[in-house]
Each structure stands twice: as C-alpha cells, then as structure tokens.
Design a protein around this motif. Structure first.
Motif, mmCIF file in Angstrom:
data_model
loop_
_atom_site.group_PDB
_atom_site.id
_atom_site.type_symbol
_atom_site.label_atom_id
_atom_site.label_comp_id
_atom_site.label_asym_id
_atom_site.label_seq_id
_atom_site.Cartn_x
_atom_site.Cartn_y
_atom_site.Cartn_z
ATOM 1 N N ALA A 15 -2.571 3.616 -9.957
ATOM 2 C CA ALA A 15 -3.420 2.420 -9.878
ATOM 3 C C ALA A 15 -4.446 2.423 -11.016
ATOM 4 C CB ALA A 15 -4.117 2.360 -8.527
ATOM 5 N N ASN B 48 0.850 -1.200 0.000
ATOM 6 C CA ASN B 48 0.000 0.000 0.000
ATOM 7 C C ASN B 48 0.881 1.243 0.000
ATOM 8 O OD1 ASN B 48 -1.467 2.267 1.818
ATOM 9 N ND2 ASN B 48 -2.901 1.170 0.525
ATOM 10 N N GLU B 49 0.557 2.149 -0.900
ATOM 11 C CA GLU B 49 1.385 3.352 -1.080
ATOM 12 C C GLU B 49 1.548 4.158 0.199
ATOM 13 O OE1 GLU B 49 3.052 4.433 -3.963
ATOM 14 O OE2 GLU B 49 2.530 2.350 -4.328
ATOM 15 N N ILE B 50 0.482 4.256 0.961
ATOM 16 C CA ILE B 50 0.470 5.225 2.059
ATOM 17 C C ILE B 50 1.082 4.635 3.331
ATOM 18 C CG2 ILE B 50 -1.058 6.823 3.309
ATOM 19 C CD1 ILE B 50 -1.071 7.157 0.242
ATOM 20 N N ASP C 152 -1.079 0.885 -6.311
ATOM 21 C CA ASP C 152 -0.150 1.209 -7.403
ATOM 22 C C ASP C 152 0.812 0.113 -7.868
ATOM 23 O OD1 ASP C 152 -1.332 3.620 -6.887
ATOM 24 O OD2 ASP C 152 0.532 4.769 -6.881
ATOM 25 N N CYS D 260 -7.093 4.950 -5.488
ATOM 26 C CA CYS D 260 -7.293 6.394 -5.681
ATOM 27 C C CYS D 260 -8.171 6.612 -6.909
ATOM 28 C CB CYS D 260 -5.949 7.088 -5.852
ATOM 29 S SG CYS D 260 -4.975 7.072 -4.336
HETATM 30 FE FE1 FES Z 1 -3.566 2.772 -3.086
HETATM 31 FE FE2 FES Z 1 -3.621 5.320 -4.223
HETATM 32 S S1 FES Z 1 -2.888 4.692 -2.268
HETATM 33 S S2 FES Z 1 -4.164 3.400 -5.070
#
Ligand code: FES
Length: 569
Positions: A204, A88-90, A126, A198
């Motif tokens: 993504a 996960n990006e965040i 992503d 997002c």
């Molecule tokens: Fe998962 Fe943007 S943080 S798609």
C-alpha cells in the motif's frame, strides 16, 4: 442553463432513443435530491468511495469523502460520490489479488457509465490503488488519486510496532518459543494502533509513493498518516484540483509516458518497496500501452541506490518518511536518476516540483543522501533460469546476504494448505540447507496469494534458524522479508518448470548472476513432463473467467481482454 452540451451531468446519457427525454428525466430525478440548474450546470466530479466495514484500512474514508466534496464545491464543481468494491488484504480469501482486476473492471465501467467530467479515486489498501489506477487509465477520464494514508505506529513494552513487518517478526519469535501466549496476545492488541494502511513500506505504501511519482496524485499525497489534518487537507486540495482537472481535460494518458514509468521504477528501488509493485506497474503500463518489461526493471534496479530507511528493508516507519518530507523530498535527492520533464496532474513537471521542494533536513535519518545509501543498488532483482524461464523476483534488500548463492535439495509443497499441514512435521527432515518449493500458487493456479514467504519449520526456528531459501510462483506481502524467490513464470498450473520439481532435486540460486535453476538433466525433465497433469480450471463465475484469461506475473496478471492488443499483448 445549457443542457445540450455533452459535459457534466449530460454526459453518458441513458439510452431511451430520445436524448432530450433522457436529459429531462435526469434533471427530474436529481431534483428529488435537491439539485437545481445552479448545481447541474457545474463540472461534475465523481468520487470513488471504497468505504467498507470489511476494509479497516479505509476506516475513516467517509470523513475523507466529505473533505473531497468540500474541495469540489469550493472550486465550483458538483461532487457525486459512488461506491465500488473494496478490498482488504486481511479479510479477503484466498487473496485480494484474485479480485484486483474485478475491481479495476468495475471501477472503469462505473466511471464510463455515469456522468462525470473528472474522478477522484479514494483507495489505500494494497490492491485498491493499483485497481483504481488501471481503471482510470482504461477509462481515460481526468483522474486523481487519494489514499487513506498509513497507520500511526503502536507500542508494546517500549518497542515501537508496525503492521505488518513486526507482525511477522514477532510471530516468528513466538513460533521459535521466544514469546509467551500472553506476549503474543498483548502484541496482537498493539500492532495496529489506528486506521489506515500498513505503516511500513508494504504494498500500500509503495504503490501510493509510485502513483505520486507517476504524477497521478497531488504532491505530498502518498504519506500523510490516516485521520490527520494533513490527510484531510490533501483530500480537500484534491477535490479542488479535480475541478481544475475537469476544466483542463488532462487525462492519465496525457501524463503517463515511458519516462514516468522509469521514474516509478527508480523510486520503487530507492524505497526498497514491495515486490508486488513489479506486477502492478507492469499491468498499469500495459493498460497505458507502454512497454515495461522485467528486463527494463532490472536495468533500472542496477543503477539505483536504496535511500529510504523503512521496514522491512530498513528500521523506520512511514510516519518517519513522511516527517522527513515524503515523496517530494525523496525525488529531490533522487533527481540525478530521474527524468524531470514528466508531467503531473497539476500541470507542472516533476522538475518544477523538485525545484520548489526543500531537501530533507540534516537531522533526519529516514531519507539518505546519494553519498550514503542504505544499499548500493538492486533492492529488487529479476532472476531467470531453468526454474523461471519467464522470470522471477527477489527482494535482495530484505534477504540474507549469506544465502545469495545457495545450492540445496528441494522439499516440495503443492499448495499453502499442504505446507501448513506438513511443514512443522520433523519427519519431513527439513534442514536449513533445504530449498522450500511452493507451487500451484500462481495467477491461474490460485489467484497468486501472498504465500511465498513460507514459515521456517518450527523445529528449525527453535534452533535459531530465521531464514531459508524459498521459491514459488506465489507473491509475498510487501511487509515480509527473507530469501524468498517469487513470481516464477510460467507458473506450475500453466505447465511451468516448478511443476516438474521433486523432493530432493538440487536447486541452485545465484543472485549475483541473476539465476535460479533446477539442476536436473533435461532428458529427465522431458520424461516428467510427459506424465504431467495440469489442474482443472475452476468451474464457474469470476474464478473461472479469471483463470481462463489472466496473464502470467511477468505480464502483470491482467486479464488478456482488458489489455490493449488483447491476448497477444
Ligand atoms: Fe491494508 Fe496492509 S492490510 S494496507
């Protein structure tokens, strides 16, 4: 029962030196889970489950896995789900990009080590989808992708909000003193209304659309929002299709061609998609043994108009694009720019799909017609010059037209931490004419974080400055915007010219001419290079392996030993 064939549950036998014993033991252990010969004679479909409490973009994946299983069982297959790394990006430090290849490697190994005739890969956030696509190509087993789908939009004080273009825009407003502490807290609670990825044209969303274009996903699979009936129907249909795929044996390398990658680049430009897709597409093409260079991407970019009105380059959100017909409707409009003979997982060509698709309706505005594009061409442009001899990219579609030609003095930051510490200090004297340089953020230097869109210094933001030229060897989020030159290759930590820049050096940006230059005499640069000391590699573990073997951005940031042809490829 036929337990001799090397298919289904009899594939990839555990090595005990006695295949009969291996099959017998396998059936004995599976009996403990209630499976009998009726189950075990079926084609086996593996399901890659990337559920994780740390991956909120995959929040309702357990329900999706069950839906895929339903489709597999309905079509006469045996569905077996298994977990892999989820990114996960965040919630991943310093950046998920550092782990994309680890996820690709783990996924490939699990696909090839366990018995399955086909695989459904459930991703979304992503890096998950690029990693899974790279794995599927290298494993080269019949494979089909499913994504969690975009979030639905949120609302605050009558404004429609989406992660994360609006996250960034409103944070910039807050830094500029235009929003209060209370405002930003309320916004924080409104930006991400549902699970899912997002809901702008970030990485993504972009990668989902490109994987659908490449033919590795069922048509209409990229855009249905998370947790909707349409998303679940796509899961069930994908389960059924995977059983058919197991029977036909159609593999990713039967589908992927130079033409399918050209189509993906065409769609990337029409979407005005994420710059990260340039890296992921190159990596995926190289895994498939198909040459895809920055120059080829640039040539396509020159010809393709921007047609999809989605943030950050436009105004809309993914649900608008989906409601307008999603990827199939876009392909219908884009058909004159596409090679329609490319193949898809269904066995139909892209041309067949386009024939069956209705054109986008006349009352929608999310997909423009070729006669009225949002931008004529060059959504993403590749730049070369003395600052990036191996190439760099800029997303011109979300940059400031007034900064496309700019000359200004450099102000250099050696890391994101250095920038965070000093950027808002008025003593640094940054003006809007300066070019902010961020270095040591490339694949070797830092795993290539999305740090390239440095914030405008707060004292300039408060004077109304919203954009400045920024240059780095970093990436930026697909949801970000601004005049940001990214992916400079070779990177500073590999001895690229960014490492030689000093405060005050003139930097020349000429986007129309495709140039990014350090206007310092070559003899001075030779002197500087003589005293250049490159940073040491990390000492141990994955970070060490990664830094020692990762390719530069212009070659997709894959590990040299995972690419056909190895380090020379
Ligand atoms: Fe998962 Fe943007 S943080 S798609």
């Amino acid at each position: 029962m036929n337990n001799k064939k090397n298919t289904g549950i009899n594939r990839n036998l555990t090595s005990y030196g006695d295949p009969e014993f291996s099959r017998y033991l396998r059936r004995a252990f599976l009996a403990s889970a209630g499976y009998d010969d009726t189950d075990l004679d079926r084609p086996v479909v593996g399901i890659v489950n990337t559920s994780s409490d740390y991956n909120i973009c995959h929040r309702q994946m357990p329900e999706m896995v069950e839906a895929v299983k339903r489709g597999v069982f309905e079509a006469g297959g045996l569905a077996l789900a298994f977990p892999t790394i989820s990114l996960n990006e965040i919630l991943t430090s310093p950046t998920t990009m550092l782990y994309r290849n680890l996820m690709a490697m783990e996924t490939e190994e699990m696909i090839t080590a366990q018995p399955m005739d086909a695989v459904v890969l459930l991703g979304g956030c992503d890096k998950t989808l690029p990693a899974q696509a790279m794995a599927a190509v290298s494993a080269n087993l019949p494979a089909l992708h499913v994504v969690t789908g975009p979030m639905l939009t949120g609302h605050w004080k009558g404004q429609r909000l989406g992660a994360c273009t609006d996250c960034r825009r409103l944070w910039a407003e807050y830094r500029a003193g235009k929003l209060t502490d209370r405002d930003i807290r309320e916004i924080e609670q409104s930006l991400c209304a549902t699970g899912g990825t997002c809901m702008v044209m970030g990485t993504a969303s972009t990668m989902a659309c490109l994987v659908e274009t490449l033919g590795l996903m069922l048509p209409e699979g990229a855009t249905p929002p998370h947790a909707t009936g349409r998303r679940l129907k796509n899961c069930v249909a994908s389960g059924r299709a995977a059983v058919e795929l197991a029977r036909t044996g159609r593999k990713p390398t039967d589908i992927l061609t130079q033409a399918s990658f050209d189509n993906a680049v065409t769609v990337l430009m029409a979407l005005s998609g994420s710059t990260n897709a340039v890296i992921h597409l190159i990596a995926l093409a190289r895994r498939a043994g198909i040459p895809l260079s920055l120059d080829r991407i640039n040539q396509t970019s020159k010809k393709v108009p921007v047609l999809v009105d989605c943030k950050p380059a436009g105004k809309g959100y993914m649900e608008d694009f989906h409601n307008a017909g999603g990827v199939p409707a876009l392909l219908k409009v884009l058909a004159p720019h596409l090679n329609t003979e490319t193949m898809t997982v269904t066995g139909s060509s892209l041309g067949d799909l386009i024939k069956e698709t209705r054109p986008p309706g006349s009352r929608q505005t999310a997909i423009r017609h070729l006669s009225a594009p949002l931008k004529e061409n060059e959504a993403i442009k590749v730049l070369y010059g003395t600052l990036a001899p191996g190439g760099a990219v800029i997303k011109t579609a979300s940059a400031s037209p007034g900064l496309m030609r700019h000359r200004g003095p450099a102000v250099v930051f050696d890391s994101p931490e250095d920038a965070a510490e000093r950027i808002d200090d008025p003593a640094l004297g940054i003006t809007e004419n300066h070019v902010m340089i961020l270095r040591n953020c490339g694949p070797v230097g830092a795993g290539m974080p999305e740090a390239g869109a440095l914030p405008v210094p707060v004292y300039l933001a408060r004077r109304g400055v919203r954009d400045m030229v920024r240059v780095s060897d970093a990436r930026m989020s697909g949801t970000a915007y601004g005049t940001v030159i990214l992916h400079c290759a070779p990177e500073a930590a590999a001895g690229g010219p960014l490492a030689l820049v000093r405060d005050g050096d003139p930097i020349e940006l000429d986007v129309p001419s495709g140039r990014i230059d350090l206007a310092v005499p070559p003899e001075e640069l030779v002197k500087r290079r003589a005293s250049l000391v490159l940073p040491a590699l990390p000492e141990r573990g994955w970070k060490r392996l990664y830094a020692a073997h990762v390719n530069q951005a212009n070659r997709g940031c894959d590990l040299d030993f995972l690419t056909p042809g190895g380090e020379n490829n």
